[in-house]
Write a protein that holds these residues in place. Structure first.
Motif, PDB file in Angstrom:
ATOM      1  N   PRO A 168       0.834  -1.205   0.000  1.00  0.00           N
ATOM      2  CA  PRO A 168       0.000   0.000   0.000  1.00  0.00           C
ATOM      3  C   PRO A 168       0.875   1.265   0.000  1.00  0.00           C
TER       4      PRO A 168
ATOM      5  N   ALA B  48      -0.276  -8.686  -0.775  1.00  0.00           N
ATOM      6  CA  ALA B  48      -0.890  -7.437  -1.219  1.00  0.00           C
ATOM      7  C   ALA B  48      -2.347  -7.631  -1.641  1.00  0.00           C
TER       8      ALA B  48
ATOM      9  N   ARG C 290      -6.071  -3.407  -0.211  1.00  0.00           N
ATOM     10  CA  ARG C 290      -5.705  -2.081  -0.717  1.00  0.00           C
ATOM     11  C   ARG C 290      -6.447  -1.016   0.076  1.00  0.00           C
TER      12      ARG C 290
END
Ligand SMILES: Cc1cc2nc3c(=O)[nH]c(=O)nc-3n(C[C@H](O)[C@H](O)[C@H](O)COP(=O)(O)OP(=O)(O)OC[C@H]3O[C@@H](n4cnc5c(N)ncnc54)[C@H](O)[C@@H]3O)c2cc1C
Ligand code: SF4
Lengths: 379, 65
Positions: A68, B59, B62
């Motif tokens: 992020p 990941a 988000r």
């Protein structure tokens, strides 16, 4: 250590999970001063675990691994730090700039170890560029010679078979045994063999190149094994060269810290670069969870907002040959795990000689890390 | 602040849950339950939620403003 003042400038050297976590933690803790992250990579911070998995197969694009975005952090990308003057509190950059700091976080991580020789078709895997290059070669069907039976060697071998390339893996110790013990090593070796990987249990004496330019591993017993490309995965070494002459305790075994991750006045460290005090001297623990946890503690110590030492909470996982293995804690020497009843998959637990649980693993089992840890607290 | 979860990417490690147990939870099937799906993360959970998102090694989480 005198805490960094609330408006002090903090410099973080490194560009991956430890550095990014340190930067984010500083902002989360409301640090008001400037935060600068200096990385030798051109990409913003990204996750490495997908590089031997979905990014390598080509399923995922490189950008999917980006962490992020960091807000309120100055990013100096593509410029390595080349020197540290801890008395003047400055970091020297490769482009000649000098950056001053009130507090410094060292998070330069590690790089792949390799073997000399073998020509120019010898690869390692550490960054996005490596993953793209190696993935492309495998998709083109290059026969793969893997040196090393640790997680990287085995994961890449697994991806190779998935992509249909021939894979030979040479390892001096039973694959995965150092991390997961004899029992799970046996399971994964069986799966690898069933998937068509030829595993040769021998040390590699040296890498050579044959007349066609192919890499050849010369084994301990004199046998020669070749591949169209060689992939060397024999561990990583800490990025400490830029600290030469700084007076810090940095060497081939890592950057030594105390249990608060302190290095020197105004300097803390986190991640793969760190050699953390353990029973047998300072040791590196080059895994994701460790880098993340250390970065959080290091920042607290730097700001003087926390007074607890770093408490290692080992977590490791791997995906290979159709198996997904997670381990909290560690496996112990004699390696006779007990099976814990589970709704799906297999759960194993290891005890030390006093009978205390020290490790729990989930194999193809959906238990999360929190639930696996509970198995270490109870019983 | 909102968090977008890519459920297909999630591998159920639970590092997000470890950082932010009030925001992320893994059920017994290993499926991620995100408490604030489709809504803004309440102010008191934002720091933890951001920390959880940042801990994900694949990941899958988000942060969007
Ligand atoms: C392919 C691959 C797969 C992995 N899979 C797993 C897994 O499944 N599970 C697991 O637990 N761990 C895994 N790991 C290990 C995990 O990724 C590392 O523990 C983690 O990346 C460590 O983070 P770090 O920030 O300390 O260091 P690193 O990731 O090594 O990052 C160091 C950063 O510092 C930068 N840097 C170095 N020197 C300088 C300098 N002089 N100046 C400026 N910047 C510098 C580098 O460019 C890099 O950006 C894997 C690693 C790799 C390579
Ligand atoms: S940390 Fe990432 S992969 Fe793990 S459970 Fe959370 S979202 Fe899923």
């Amino acid at each position: 250590m005198t805490p960094v003042p609330a408006d002090g400038r903090i410099v973080i050297v490194g560009g991956s999970i430890a550095a990014a976590t340190a930067a984010r933690s500083l902002r989360n803790r409301g640090h008001a001063g400037q935060v600068t992250l200096i990385s030798s990579e051109d990409h913003p911070p990204y996750a490495r675990p997908p590089l031997s998995k979905a990014v390598l197969t080509g399923t995922d694009v490189p950008e999917s691994a980006y962490l992020p975005e960091l807000e309120g952090v100055e990013l100096l990308l593509g410029v390595p730090a080349v020197g540290l003057d801890s008395a003047a509190r400055t970091v020297a950059l490769a482009d000649g700039r000098e950056v001053g700091y009130d507090g410094l976080v060292i998070a330069t991580g590690a790089r792949a170890r390799t073997l000399p020789g073998g020509g120019d078709r010898v690869y390692t895997l550490r960054d996005l560029g490596d993953a793209q290059e190696l993935g492309q070669l495998m998709r083109q069907g290059a026969r793969l010679l893997v040196v090393g039976g640790g997680p990287l060697g085995m994961e890449v071998a697994s991806v190779g078979r998935e992509l249909g390339t021939e894979v030979t893996l040479v390892s001096d110790t039973p694959p995965m045994e150092a991390l997961l013990g004899a029992h799970l090593s046996g399971l994964l070796v069986e799966a690898a063999t069933a998937a068509g990987v030829e595993i040769i249990r021998q040390p590699v004496s040296e890498l050579q190149q044959d007349q066609a330019g192919r890499p050849v591993a010369v084994l301990h017993d004199g046998r020669r094994v070749d591949g169209d490309v060689a992939f060397v995965a024999i561990g990583c070494q800490p990025n400490v060269e830029w600290l030469a002459g700084s007076g810090l305790a940095a060497g081939p075994r890592g950057l030594e810290v105390d249990e608060y991750l302190r290095v020197a006045p105004g300097i803390v460290a986190a991640g793969d670069v760190v050699a953390f005090p353990a029973e047998s001297g300072c040791r590196r623990t080059p895994y994701w969870q460790s880098a993340f946890d250390q970065a959080v503690t290091a920042v607290e110590v730097l700001l003087g907002s926390g007074d607890a030492p770093h408490l290692p909470r080992p977590y490791f996982w791997t995906e290979q040959f159709g198996h997904h293995v997670k381990l909290v804690g560690s496996v112990v020497g004699d390696d006779a795990p007990e099976e814990v009843p589970a709704a799906a998959g297999t759960v194993l637990r290891w005890r030390n000689s006093d009978g205390a649980p020290v490790g729990a693993a989930g194999i193809d089992c959906p238990l999360s890390i929190t639930k696996l840890r509970k198995l270490l607290a109870s019983a | 602040m909102k968090i977008e979860v890519d459920y297909k990417r999630c591998e159920g490690h639970g590092l997000c849950e470890d950082q932010a147990p009030d925001v992320f939870e893994l059920d017994d099937e290993g499926d991620l339950i995100y408490q604030f799906e489709g809504q803004d993360v309440p102010a008191e959970h934002q720091t933890a939620a951001a920390r959880g998102a940042a801990a994900c090694p694949v990941a899958a989480l988000r942060v969007v403003q």
